[in-house]
Each structure stands twice: as structure tokens, then as C-alpha cells.
Design a protein around this motif. Sequence first.
Motif, PDB file in Angstrom:
ATOM      1  N   PRO A 190       0.811  -1.219   0.000  1.00  0.00           N
ATOM      2  CA  PRO A 190       0.000   0.000   0.000  1.00  0.00           C
ATOM      3  C   PRO A 190       0.850   1.277   0.000  1.00  0.00           C
ATOM      4  CG  PRO A 190      -0.089  -1.107   2.143  1.00  0.00           C
ATOM      5  CD  PRO A 190       0.586  -2.038   1.209  1.00  0.00           C
ATOM      6  N   GLN A 191       2.006   1.254   0.657  1.00  0.00           N
ATOM      7  CA  GLN A 191       2.839   2.454   0.692  1.00  0.00           C
ATOM      8  C   GLN A 191       3.414   2.762  -0.679  1.00  0.00           C
ATOM      9  OE1 GLN A 191       5.756   1.998   3.767  1.00  0.00           O
ATOM     10  NE2 GLN A 191       4.241   2.051   5.439  1.00  0.00           N
ATOM     11  N   ARG A 192       3.910   1.730  -1.373  1.00  0.00           N
ATOM     12  CA  ARG A 192       4.464   1.964  -2.709  1.00  0.00           C
ATOM     13  C   ARG A 192       3.378   2.364  -3.710  1.00  0.00           C
ATOM     14  NH1 ARG A 192       9.514   3.240  -1.745  1.00  0.00           N
ATOM     15  NH2 ARG A 192      10.750   1.557  -0.829  1.00  0.00           N
ATOM     16  N   VAL A 193       2.218   1.733  -3.607  1.00  0.00           N
ATOM     17  CA  VAL A 193       1.121   2.116  -4.509  1.00  0.00           C
ATOM     18  C   VAL A 193       0.728   3.572  -4.254  1.00  0.00           C
ATOM     19  CG1 VAL A 193      -1.292   1.693  -5.086  1.00  0.00           C
ATOM     20  CG2 VAL A 193       0.273  -0.237  -4.794  1.00  0.00           C
ATOM     21  N   THR A 194       0.643   3.963  -2.995  1.00  0.00           N
ATOM     22  CA  THR A 194       0.334   5.364  -2.676  1.00  0.00           C
ATOM     23  C   THR A 194       1.400   6.291  -3.248  1.00  0.00           C
ATOM     24  OG1 THR A 194      -0.795   4.692  -0.639  1.00  0.00           O
ATOM     25  CG2 THR A 194      -0.062   6.984  -0.804  1.00  0.00           C
ATOM     26  N   GLN A 195       2.656   5.908  -3.105  1.00  0.00           N
ATOM     27  CA  GLN A 195       3.741   6.718  -3.637  1.00  0.00           C
ATOM     28  C   GLN A 195       3.619   6.869  -5.148  1.00  0.00           C
ATOM     29  OE1 GLN A 195       7.605   5.027  -2.915  1.00  0.00           O
ATOM     30  NE2 GLN A 195       8.687   6.910  -3.399  1.00  0.00           N
ATOM     31  N   ALA A 196       3.275   5.788  -5.851  1.00  0.00           N
ATOM     32  CA  ALA A 196       3.155   5.845  -7.304  1.00  0.00           C
ATOM     33  C   ALA A 196       2.005   6.753  -7.731  1.00  0.00           C
ATOM     34  CB  ALA A 196       2.970   4.437  -7.869  1.00  0.00           C
ATOM     35  N   VAL A 197       0.848   6.594  -7.094  1.00  0.00           N
ATOM     36  CA  VAL A 197      -0.306   7.410  -7.495  1.00  0.00           C
ATOM     37  C   VAL A 197      -0.063   8.885  -7.151  1.00  0.00           C
ATOM     38  CG1 VAL A 197      -2.792   7.730  -7.238  1.00  0.00           C
ATOM     39  CG2 VAL A 197      -1.833   5.416  -7.220  1.00  0.00           C
ATOM     40  N   LEU A 198       0.589   9.164  -6.031  1.00  0.00           N
ATOM     41  CA  LEU A 198       0.912  10.559  -5.701  1.00  0.00           C
ATOM     42  C   LEU A 198       1.872  11.154  -6.733  1.00  0.00           C
ATOM     43  CD1 LEU A 198       1.320  10.470  -1.809  1.00  0.00           C
ATOM     44  CD2 LEU A 198      -0.581  11.406  -3.147  1.00  0.00           C
ATOM     45  N   GLN A 199       2.788  10.351  -7.242  1.00  0.00           N
ATOM     46  CA  GLN A 199       3.669  10.832  -8.311  1.00  0.00           C
ATOM     47  C   GLN A 199       2.859  11.166  -9.567  1.00  0.00           C
ATOM     48  OE1 GLN A 199       6.764  11.635  -8.530  1.00  0.00           O
ATOM     49  NE2 GLN A 199       7.901  10.629  -6.869  1.00  0.00           N
ATOM     50  N   LEU A 200       1.886  10.308  -9.888  1.00  0.00           N
ATOM     51  CA  LEU A 200       1.026  10.594 -11.036  1.00  0.00           C
ATOM     52  C   LEU A 200       0.208  11.858 -10.801  1.00  0.00           C
ATOM     53  CD1 LEU A 200      -0.247   6.997 -11.937  1.00  0.00           C
ATOM     54  CD2 LEU A 200       1.621   8.274 -12.992  1.00  0.00           C
ATOM     55  N   ALA A 201      -0.284  12.024  -9.568  1.00  0.00           N
ATOM     56  CA  ALA A 201      -1.054  13.222  -9.251  1.00  0.00           C
ATOM     57  C   ALA A 201      -0.166  14.468  -9.322  1.00  0.00           C
ATOM     58  CB  ALA A 201      -1.676  13.075  -7.864  1.00  0.00           C
ATOM     59  N   GLN A 202       1.055  14.385  -8.825  1.00  0.00           N
ATOM     60  CA  GLN A 202       1.975  15.514  -8.901  1.00  0.00           C
ATOM     61  C   GLN A 202       2.287  15.857 -10.348  1.00  0.00           C
ATOM     62  OE1 GLN A 202       3.148  17.383  -6.320  1.00  0.00           O
ATOM     63  NE2 GLN A 202       3.986  18.711  -7.919  1.00  0.00           N
ATOM     64  N   ASN A 203       2.390  14.837 -11.180  1.00  0.00           N
ATOM     65  CA  ASN A 203       2.608  15.078 -12.608  1.00  0.00           C
ATOM     66  C   ASN A 203       1.414  15.817 -13.211  1.00  0.00           C
ATOM     67  OD1 ASN A 203       4.157  14.380 -15.209  1.00  0.00           O
ATOM     68  ND2 ASN A 203       2.134  13.506 -15.631  1.00  0.00           N
ATOM     69  N   ALA A 204       0.207  15.429 -12.782  1.00  0.00           N
ATOM     70  CA  ALA A 204      -0.987  16.121 -13.287  1.00  0.00           C
ATOM     71  C   ALA A 204      -1.022  17.566 -12.803  1.00  0.00           C
ATOM     72  CB  ALA A 204      -2.238  15.372 -12.829  1.00  0.00           C
ATOM     73  N   VAL A 205      -0.591  17.808 -11.570  1.00  0.00           N
ATOM     74  CA  VAL A 205      -0.562  19.167 -11.045  1.00  0.00           C
ATOM     75  C   VAL A 205       0.373  20.043 -11.878  1.00  0.00           C
ATOM     76  CG1 VAL A 205       0.192  20.560  -9.089  1.00  0.00           C
ATOM     77  CG2 VAL A 205      -1.232  18.547  -8.709  1.00  0.00           C
ATOM     78  N   GLN A 206       1.523  19.499 -12.273  1.00  0.00           N
ATOM     79  CA  GLN A 206       2.501  20.274 -13.026  1.00  0.00           C
ATOM     80  C   GLN A 206       1.995  20.661 -14.408  1.00  0.00           C
ATOM     81  OE1 GLN A 206       6.056  17.902 -13.047  1.00  0.00           O
ATOM     82  NE2 GLN A 206       6.487  18.228 -10.859  1.00  0.00           N
ATOM     83  N   HIS A 207       0.991  19.956 -14.914  1.00  0.00           N
ATOM     84  CA  HIS A 207       0.498  20.237 -16.265  1.00  0.00           C
ATOM     85  C   HIS A 207      -0.913  20.820 -16.273  1.00  0.00           C
ATOM     86  CE1 HIS A 207       3.772  17.306 -16.961  1.00  0.00           C
ATOM     87  NE2 HIS A 207       3.928  17.948 -18.116  1.00  0.00           N
ATOM     88  N   THR A 208      -1.378  21.271 -15.129  1.00  0.00           N
ATOM     89  CA  THR A 208      -2.701  21.911 -15.055  1.00  0.00           C
ATOM     90  C   THR A 208      -2.579  23.207 -14.253  1.00  0.00           C
ATOM     91  OG1 THR A 208      -3.236  20.581 -13.097  1.00  0.00           O
ATOM     92  CG2 THR A 208      -3.986  19.732 -15.231  1.00  0.00           C
ATOM     93  N   ALA A 209      -3.648  23.986 -14.313  1.00  0.00           N
ATOM     94  CA  ALA A 209      -3.683  25.257 -13.573  1.00  0.00           C
ATOM     95  C   ALA A 209      -4.656  25.137 -12.409  1.00  0.00           C
ATOM     96  CB  ALA A 209      -4.093  26.394 -14.506  1.00  0.00           C
ATOM     97  N   GLU A 210      -4.639  26.148 -11.558  1.00  0.00           N
ATOM     98  CA  GLU A 210      -5.503  26.148 -10.380  1.00  0.00           C
ATOM     99  C   GLU A 210      -6.963  26.048 -10.798  1.00  0.00           C
ATOM    100  OE1 GLU A 210      -6.506  29.017  -6.524  1.00  0.00           O
ATOM    101  OE2 GLU A 210      -4.738  29.391  -7.787  1.00  0.00           O
ATOM    102  N   GLY A 211      -7.709  25.141 -10.152  1.00  0.00           N
ATOM    103  CA  GLY A 211      -9.122  24.947 -10.429  1.00  0.00           C
ATOM    104  C   GLY A 211      -9.403  23.950 -11.534  1.00  0.00           C
ATOM    105  N   ASP A 212      -8.373  23.488 -12.256  1.00  0.00           N
ATOM    106  CA  ASP A 212      -8.611  22.506 -13.324  1.00  0.00           C
ATOM    107  C   ASP A 212      -9.047  21.165 -12.739  1.00  0.00           C
ATOM    108  OD1 ASP A 212      -7.969  24.349 -15.194  1.00  0.00           O
ATOM    109  OD2 ASP A 212      -5.960  23.570 -15.640  1.00  0.00           O
ATOM    110  N   LEU A 213      -9.788  20.421 -13.539  1.00  0.00           N
ATOM    111  CA  LEU A 213     -10.314  19.126 -13.107  1.00  0.00           C
ATOM    112  C   LEU A 213      -9.217  18.049 -13.198  1.00  0.00           C
ATOM    113  CD1 LEU A 213     -12.718  17.289 -12.318  1.00  0.00           C
ATOM    114  CD2 LEU A 213     -13.158  16.995 -14.784  1.00  0.00           C
ATOM    115  N   VAL A 214      -9.070  17.294 -12.110  1.00  0.00           N
ATOM    116  CA  VAL A 214      -8.170  16.134 -12.090  1.00  0.00           C
ATOM    117  C   VAL A 214      -8.935  14.986 -11.447  1.00  0.00           C
ATOM    118  CG1 VAL A 214      -5.988  15.171 -11.300  1.00  0.00           C
ATOM    119  CG2 VAL A 214      -6.134  17.608 -11.874  1.00  0.00           C
TER     120      VAL A 214
END
Length: 469
Positions: free
Chosen positions: A351-375
Motif C-alpha cells: 500500500p505504501q508503494r502504490v500510494t507513492q506511485a499514485v501521488l507521483q502521477l497526481a503531482q505530474n498532473a498538477v505540473q500540467h494543469t492550472a488552479e481549479g482545473d479538473l483532475v
Amino acid sequence: MPARVQIMGWLVLVMAAGLAAVVLLVARFEYTALTDRVNRGLEQDAAEFHQFAAAGVDPATGGRITDPDALFRRHLAAQYTDRAELLVGVVDHGGRLGTVRQVDASVQDFPLDDAMLGEIVRAPASEGVLATPAGQLRWVRVAVDSQPRSWFVAGFVTGPVLADADATVRTLVLVGAVALLLAAAVSWVVAGQILAPVRTVRLAAASLTEADLTRRIPVRGRDDIAALAEQFNAMLDRLAKAFRTRRDFLDDAGHELRTPITIVRGHLELLGDDPAERAEVVRLCTDELDRMARIVDDLLLLAKAEQPDFVRPQWTSIPELTSDIDAKVRALAPRAWTMEALGEGEAEVDPQRVTQAVLQLAQNAVQHTAEGDLVRIGSALTGGMVSFWVTDTGPGVDPAEAPRIFERFARGAAGAGRRGGAGLGLAIVKAIAEAHGGRTVVLSRPGEGATFGIELPVGGAVTSRGGTE
């Protein structure tokens, strides 16, 4: 010791043992058969004389024979000796032993003096063996009830007959020696042919260097040697890929670390006395050092991904894990976070590694979107696989870049101008997925956002259903 010599040696040793066993068995059979033949012959001679002496009749006159010399001559006249056989009538003439002989030509010169005859007629047993300078004499004695005292002696000189058996054994030994030489020659040639591909593998391995991993071994046939060559070539392919990846990795890592070092050095070299300027320089240097620390941490994490204990799977509730991940991603940045699917069931994952992987994907999405964008994030269990994904509304991924987007230090065209990361986040996601035996997935059209996810084997029977929020 070379393998070729060992193969030849073992084959020759086994054949030598087999041939030695054959020679010993044949020799034993020959000598036993000879002994039996001699004993039967002596017993037959004794029985025939005993029968003739009991009758005691002269066939010419019809009268009884009372003279021992005449008895011996009459009996010996009707006998035909075997090879190396001698028949002797012995008469005691007042302490002097007289003889009537019939001997085979092969032992005609066999010395049989009064001392030997006396030893035979005075022996307590009626049969025995006499050792003479000319060889061994096996004898049997029959006493004649007459005056003067007389005895019939049948003897067999074993030397001439043993010579035949010895010749047979010598022939077998010679044939065995020739067979061993031929076997050694054949095994040497065959072992060389069998080991030739192995020698080719050894020479190929000796010629390999880090700078040249291009040599391959030709594969011929479908035997174990061909399989060895195929595996060796596959190993070389993996080595070549590993060295190539390492060179690229070192080049990219050197480039990524060189940039913040250059920035820090440049600012320190131009540092003035103005307190405000000093504070700004310290802030910039600290920012670059933090970025270097993140790069080093990511590199260490990727290095640890090669170890067997990188992940520690355990049966985990997917709904609870997804809910925990959803709570954590909302703290990354102000986006319109939405959970679009929730898998139901359990899976054997870390569960810790899976959480780490999904958070990395979420951080990647944050870097390519603006405030208020849908994720959107979600999970599902289907077909023995558990999936986690993050979907953003950013610029998307060029299809030509999708195959390498999860490689180390790789950046898509949309993120080429950003300084936020070193290009290791998605590589970490890939390492976590592969450590679980799974894979990474990217679905995107340029300008329409992208979906990044991981698919992992469940490891047990599960069900799934979707949900929306």
C-alpha cells in the motif's frame, strides 16, 4: 583439468573397468574349465584301469594276468592319451621302482625320476599335486593287489594346457588395450565436437568488453548446446541494454546535477555586499540545493527498486487504499479533485508503494494543469488486475513520446520548459509497477488531457464495481 580430458578420462576409465571385468571372468572360466577337464580325465583313467585290473584277463590268451608289468603293458596298449597326459605303471623291485610308461608327445621329456615316483606312491592320499622343475603335475594313484607291489599312476602336466589359457587371456588383454586406445581417440574427438560451442562461448566471453558487446554466437540445432548459445546471446543483449541504459543514465544525471551546481556557483561568485541581494542569492542557492537533494533521493529510490525487498505486498482493501490516496492528493495543489471510480475487493500489493506511485502521477498532473482545473483519480478490479489512474485536463502527450514517457529523465514536449522536476517521477512509478509484476499505462490525445495509470496483478479472487463522486 580441461573438460575434454575429463570426459575422455572418465570414458576410458569406465571402459577399462568393464574390459578388466571381462578379462577376469574369462580367465576364471578358462582356468576353472581346465581344472575340471583335468580332474575328469584323471578320474576316468583311474576308473578304466581299476575295471581292467579287476577283470585281469589277457584278451590274447584268455588267461588271468598275474604279472604287474604285463598288466600295465596290456592296459596301456589300449589307451590313447590326451595332450599333456602321462600314464605310468610303477613296480617295486626290492626298493627300486620300475616303470611302464605311455606319455603324450607334449610331455615326452617330462622328468619323472625315482624320487618323484616314490613321493607319489608313498603319499597317504590317492591323488594330489606334485610341483616339479618342469611344471605342476596333478596325479591320481591306483594300487594293484599283486606281488611285487605295484601301482598305476595317471598324471596330467598342467603347463602346456595352461599356456593355451594364458594365450587366450593375453589376447583379450591386447584386444582390450587396443579398444581402450580407440575409445580414447574417439572420445577425444567427440568431446571436442561437443565442447566446441562451449569453447566458442568461452572465447566470446573473454573477448567481451564494456565498450564492445556486439559479438554473438551462431546457434545451430535444437540441443542443449544450442539452448546455451541462445541464453548466452540473450544475456549479451541484456548486458548491452544495461550498459547503454547506464551510459544514458550517467549522462542525463550528470547534466541534471551540473545545472544546479552551475547556478549555485555563478550566484556565489557574483555575490555582493548588499543584504537584500545576499538574501536572494541564499534563497536561490537553497532552492537549487533542494532540487539536487530531490534528484539524489529519486536516484537512490530507483536504485533500491532493483532490490528484492523494494515492495512488501500484503492483502489490502482497495476501497480504503483509494480513499486514503484521494485524501492525500487533495493537499498537493488547489485542483478540482474528483474520484471517478472505486474498486471493490482486496489485492496483494504494497500500500505504501502504490500510494507513492499514485501521488507521483497526481503531482505530474498538477505540473500540467492550472488552479481549479479538473483532475480525476480512480481504481478498479477487473480480470485479475487492480488499476489506479489519474486523469488531467492538461496539454496531453504526443503519441510519439508515449513509449518513452516513463523512462528516466524523459520529459514530454509539454513539460520541456518546466524546471519543477528532473524527469524521474514517472520512472519511479514504472519501477513500482514492475516490482509488483505489473505495468504502466498512458492514454492521451494532444490538447485533450492525459490519463496515467498502473495495472497490478491482484493475486486473489476479487470483484469490482465503479462509483462516481
